[in-house]
Design a protein around this motif. Sequence first.
Motif, PDB file in Angstrom:
ATOM      1  N   VAL A  91       0.757  -1.261  -0.037  1.00 59.56           N
ATOM      2  CA  VAL A  91       0.106  -0.129  -0.044  1.00 59.56           C
ATOM      3  C   VAL A  91       0.846   1.300  -0.037  1.00 59.56           C
ATOM      4  O   VAL A  91       0.597   2.220  -0.556  1.00 59.56           O
ATOM      5  CB  VAL A  91      -0.898   0.064   1.168  1.00 59.56           C
ATOM      6  N   ALA A  92       1.711   1.092   0.650  1.00 56.49           N
ATOM      7  CA  ALA A  92       2.750   2.409   0.959  1.00 56.49           C
ATOM      8  C   ALA A  92       3.506   2.641  -0.383  1.00 56.49           C
ATOM      9  O   ALA A  92       3.422   3.901  -0.887  1.00 56.49           O
ATOM     10  CB  ALA A  92       3.894   2.337   1.939  1.00 56.49           C
TER      11      ALA A  92
ATOM     12  N   ALA B 113      -5.462  -1.720  -3.659  1.00 60.27           N
ATOM     13  CA  ALA B 113      -6.034  -0.681  -4.315  1.00 60.27           C
ATOM     14  C   ALA B 113      -6.905   0.329  -3.762  1.00 60.27           C
ATOM     15  O   ALA B 113      -6.711   1.352  -3.833  1.00 60.27           O
ATOM     16  CB  ALA B 113      -6.993  -1.215  -5.675  1.00 60.27           C
ATOM     17  N   ALA B 114      -7.967  -0.278  -2.862  1.00 66.72           N
ATOM     18  CA  ALA B 114      -8.793   0.792  -2.040  1.00 66.72           C
ATOM     19  C   ALA B 114      -8.023   1.391  -1.065  1.00 66.72           C
ATOM     20  O   ALA B 114      -8.281   2.677  -0.812  1.00 66.72           O
ATOM     21  CB  ALA B 114      -9.933  -0.346  -1.434  1.00 66.72           C
ATOM     22  N   LEU B 115      -7.056   0.728  -0.360  1.00 63.58           N
ATOM     23  CA  LEU B 115      -6.288   1.461   0.489  1.00 63.58           C
ATOM     24  C   LEU B 115      -5.318   2.483  -0.034  1.00 63.58           C
ATOM     25  O   LEU B 115      -5.129   3.599   0.563  1.00 63.58           O
ATOM     26  CB  LEU B 115      -5.195   0.480   1.494  1.00 63.58           C
TER      27      LEU B 115
ATOM     28  N   LEU C  15      -7.386   3.388   9.040  1.00 66.69           N
ATOM     29  CA  LEU C  15      -8.156   2.846   7.907  1.00 66.69           C
ATOM     30  C   LEU C  15      -7.496   1.277   7.779  1.00 66.69           C
ATOM     31  O   LEU C  15      -7.859   0.342   7.389  1.00 66.69           O
ATOM     32  CB  LEU C  15      -8.674   3.382   6.773  1.00 66.69           C
ATOM     33  N   PHE C  16      -6.068   1.554   7.446  1.00 73.54           N
ATOM     34  CA  PHE C  16      -5.283   0.390   7.120  1.00 73.54           C
ATOM     35  C   PHE C  16      -5.415  -0.419   8.061  1.00 73.54           C
ATOM     36  O   PHE C  16      -5.688  -1.864   8.241  1.00 73.54           O
ATOM     37  CB  PHE C  16      -3.726   0.702   7.032  1.00 73.54           C
ATOM     38  N   ASP C  17      -5.267  -0.230   9.362  1.00 74.95           N
ATOM     39  CA  ASP C  17      -5.237  -0.992  10.715  1.00 74.95           C
ATOM     40  C   ASP C  17      -6.764  -1.479  10.518  1.00 74.95           C
ATOM     41  O   ASP C  17      -6.927  -2.640  11.294  1.00 74.95           O
ATOM     42  CB  ASP C  17      -5.133  -0.173  11.965  1.00 74.95           C
ATOM     43  N   VAL C  18      -8.001  -0.945  10.426  1.00 79.44           N
ATOM     44  CA  VAL C  18      -9.344  -1.651  10.410  1.00 79.44           C
ATOM     45  C   VAL C  18      -9.331  -2.587   9.348  1.00 79.44           C
ATOM     46  O   VAL C  18     -10.025  -3.551   9.699  1.00 79.44           O
ATOM     47  CB  VAL C  18     -10.221  -0.306  10.193  1.00 79.44           C
TER      48      VAL C  18
END
Length: 194
Positions: A90-91, A152-154, A170-173
Motif C-alpha cells: 500500500v505504501a 487498491a482501495a487502501l 483505515l489500514f489497521d481497520v
Amino acid sequence: MRADARKNRDHLLAVAGTALTEQGVEVSLRDIARRADVGLATLLRHFPTREALLDELLRTSFDELTAKAGELETSGSPDEALVSWLRDCVAWTTEYRGVVVLMTAAIEDPESALHASCTTLRAAGARLLARAQAAGMARTDMDGADLFALVAALAWIGDQHSLAPRADHLFDVVASAVLTGTASGDGRGNADGA
C-alpha cells in the motif's frame, strides 16, 4: 546497449520517476521529455509507449515487493508477514498517484506490458494470505484477488487529500478485518459500521 545509450535511458527513467511521483501516472510523455531535455522522439525511441516506460520504471518495485513476500513466507508469523507485506504494498502504491488503476487494468489484460509483473505480485500476496489462512490466522472467505483489491482501495484512500490523514487508521481497520481473532473476534470486523 552502448554506455551512452544506457546513460540516456537511465536519465530518462530518473526524470520519469520524479515526474510520476509529482504528477501521477497521467504525466505527459512530452513533459517527461522536456524535463529530461530531450525530444519526444528520443523518449519514444527508448520507450515506444507509456506502458513500456511505466513497466520499466515500476518493474523493479514490483520485483522487490514480490521478493519481500517470498522472504516473509519463511520468516515470522503468517499474520505478521501478511500485514507487513500489505503495508509495504500500500505504501508503495501511494507513492505513484494513479498506479493502482494501471495495475488493476494490467491484471485483466494479458497484452499489457505490466501484466506479468502485476500478476506475479498478486500471486505473491495470495501465497502470504494462503499461509495465514492455513494457520487459522486469516479469514478464509477471501483470495488473492480480494487482497489485491484491498491494496487498491487502501492506496486510493491514501491518494485522496481529505482522507490521507485517516489512511493509517483505515489500514489497521482493514488489516484487523482480514485477520481472525482481531477487531470483533471472529475475523469479520465490526458489522455495525460504527
